[in-house]
Write a protein that holds these residues in place. Structure first.
Motif, mmCIF file in Angstrom:
data_model
loop_
_atom_site.group_PDB
_atom_site.id
_atom_site.type_symbol
_atom_site.label_atom_id
_atom_site.label_comp_id
_atom_site.label_asym_id
_atom_site.label_seq_id
_atom_site.Cartn_x
_atom_site.Cartn_y
_atom_site.Cartn_z
ATOM 1 N N ARG A 85 0.827 -1.214 0.000
ATOM 2 C CA ARG A 85 0.000 0.000 0.000
ATOM 3 C C ARG A 85 0.861 1.265 0.000
ATOM 4 N N GLY A 86 2.179 1.091 0.033
ATOM 5 C CA GLY A 86 3.077 2.234 0.033
ATOM 6 C C GLY A 86 3.387 2.755 1.426
ATOM 7 N N GLN A 87 3.003 2.017 2.455
ATOM 8 C CA GLN A 87 3.233 2.424 3.838
ATOM 9 C C GLN A 87 4.527 1.822 4.365
ATOM 10 N N ALA A 88 5.032 2.395 5.454
ATOM 11 C CA ALA A 88 6.239 1.869 6.091
ATOM 12 C C ALA A 88 5.987 0.441 6.578
ATOM 13 N N LEU A 89 7.027 -0.357 6.592
ATOM 14 C CA LEU A 89 6.903 -1.745 7.039
ATOM 15 C C LEU A 89 6.749 -1.807 8.550
ATOM 16 N N THR A 90 5.952 -2.758 8.999
ATOM 17 C CA THR A 90 5.914 -3.057 10.424
ATOM 18 C C THR A 90 7.170 -3.845 10.759
ATOM 19 N N GLN A 91 7.491 -3.919 12.040
ATOM 20 C CA GLN A 91 8.653 -4.713 12.453
ATOM 21 C C GLN A 91 8.481 -6.169 12.017
ATOM 22 N N ALA A 92 7.257 -6.698 12.138
ATOM 23 C CA ALA A 92 7.003 -8.093 11.762
ATOM 24 C C ALA A 92 7.213 -8.315 10.269
ATOM 25 N N ARG A 93 6.732 -7.388 9.439
ATOM 26 C CA ARG A 93 6.906 -7.543 7.992
ATOM 27 C C ARG A 93 8.376 -7.356 7.611
ATOM 28 N N ALA A 94 9.076 -6.450 8.276
ATOM 29 C CA ALA A 94 10.505 -6.262 8.010
ATOM 30 C C ALA A 94 11.282 -7.524 8.389
ATOM 31 N N LEU A 95 10.903 -8.156 9.499
ATOM 32 C CA LEU A 95 11.550 -9.401 9.908
ATOM 33 C C LEU A 95 11.258 -10.507 8.896
ATOM 34 N N LEU A 96 10.019 -10.597 8.433
ATOM 35 C CA LEU A 96 9.672 -11.586 7.405
ATOM 36 C C LEU A 96 10.499 -11.353 6.144
ATOM 37 N N ARG A 97 10.644 -10.087 5.744
ATOM 38 C CA ARG A 97 11.452 -9.769 4.559
ATOM 39 C C ARG A 97 12.903 -10.188 4.780
ATOM 40 N N TYR A 98 13.415 -9.969 5.992
ATOM 41 C CA TYR A 98 14.788 -10.380 6.298
ATOM 42 C C TYR A 98 14.952 -11.886 6.141
#
Length: 184
Positions: A103-116
């Motif tokens: 959606r163009g919003q900043a990542l949550t910590q959980a989504r950033a961790l999943l991306r990592y």
């Protein structure tokens, strides 16, 4: 009650773009950013490794190497999760690339961790082949570089040219260059 004279905490224009209007940076620019990130991470990992060896009083490089690898994995996870949830790492700022959700919003910590965790797909397939086949340094290098090139080129098959770990994580890399007015 908020003061109307103070700026709001709304995300920047580049962070609020929608999926349809967000432009994906070119593959060469993303790979240049990826290489620059690797150079910057050398310093992060050097300091973390020094800290680990000092705190554990490690006398030999192979002593406790699995614990060291786990510690460095954790350090990298903290580094990327923190910066990606803020939108950019230092390398991404340099190359004007931002990571957002769909959606163009900043990542949550959980989504950033999943991306990592999913971003390890850049390295895990070739690493999984090294041990069982007892590959040497030359074969390992060819396999690693070959897989990285294949993984990067696979982005060409996505409609918006996103990397597949971003697709799986529900994230996207977007162009964050400052908009300038053109006088054509």
């Amino acid at each position: 009650m908020t003061d109307s004279n103070q700026p709001s905490a709304a995300p920047s224009p580049s962070a609020t773009s929608t999926t349809g209007s967000a432009q994906t940076p070119g593959l060469m620019r993303r790979m240049a950013c990826w290489l620059y990130e690797g150079m910057l991470l050398f310093g992060v990992l050097f300091i973390a490794g020094y800290l680990f060896s000092t705190l554990t009083q490690q006398r030999h490089a192979l002593t406790g190497r699995h614990a060291l690898m786990a510690f460095l994995f954790l350090v990298l996870g903290i580094y990327f999760t923190w910066f990606w949830s803020k939108g950019q790492t230092l390398a991404m700022k340099t190359w004007h690339i931002r990571v957002t959700d769909l959606r163009g919003q900043a990542l949550t910590q959980a989504r950033a961790l999943l991306r990592y965790l999913l971003s390890w797909s850049w390295f895990l397939p070739p690493l999984a082949l090294i041990a069982p086949f007892h590959l040497g340094a030359g074969e390992t290098s060819v396999l690693m570089i070959g897989w990285i090139l294949v993984w990067a080129l696979l982005a060409r098959f996505h409609p918006r040219r996103q990397f597949w770990h971003d697709v799986l994580a529900g994230t996207q890399l977007v162009d964050a260059r400052p908009r300038t007015t053109r006088h054509d």
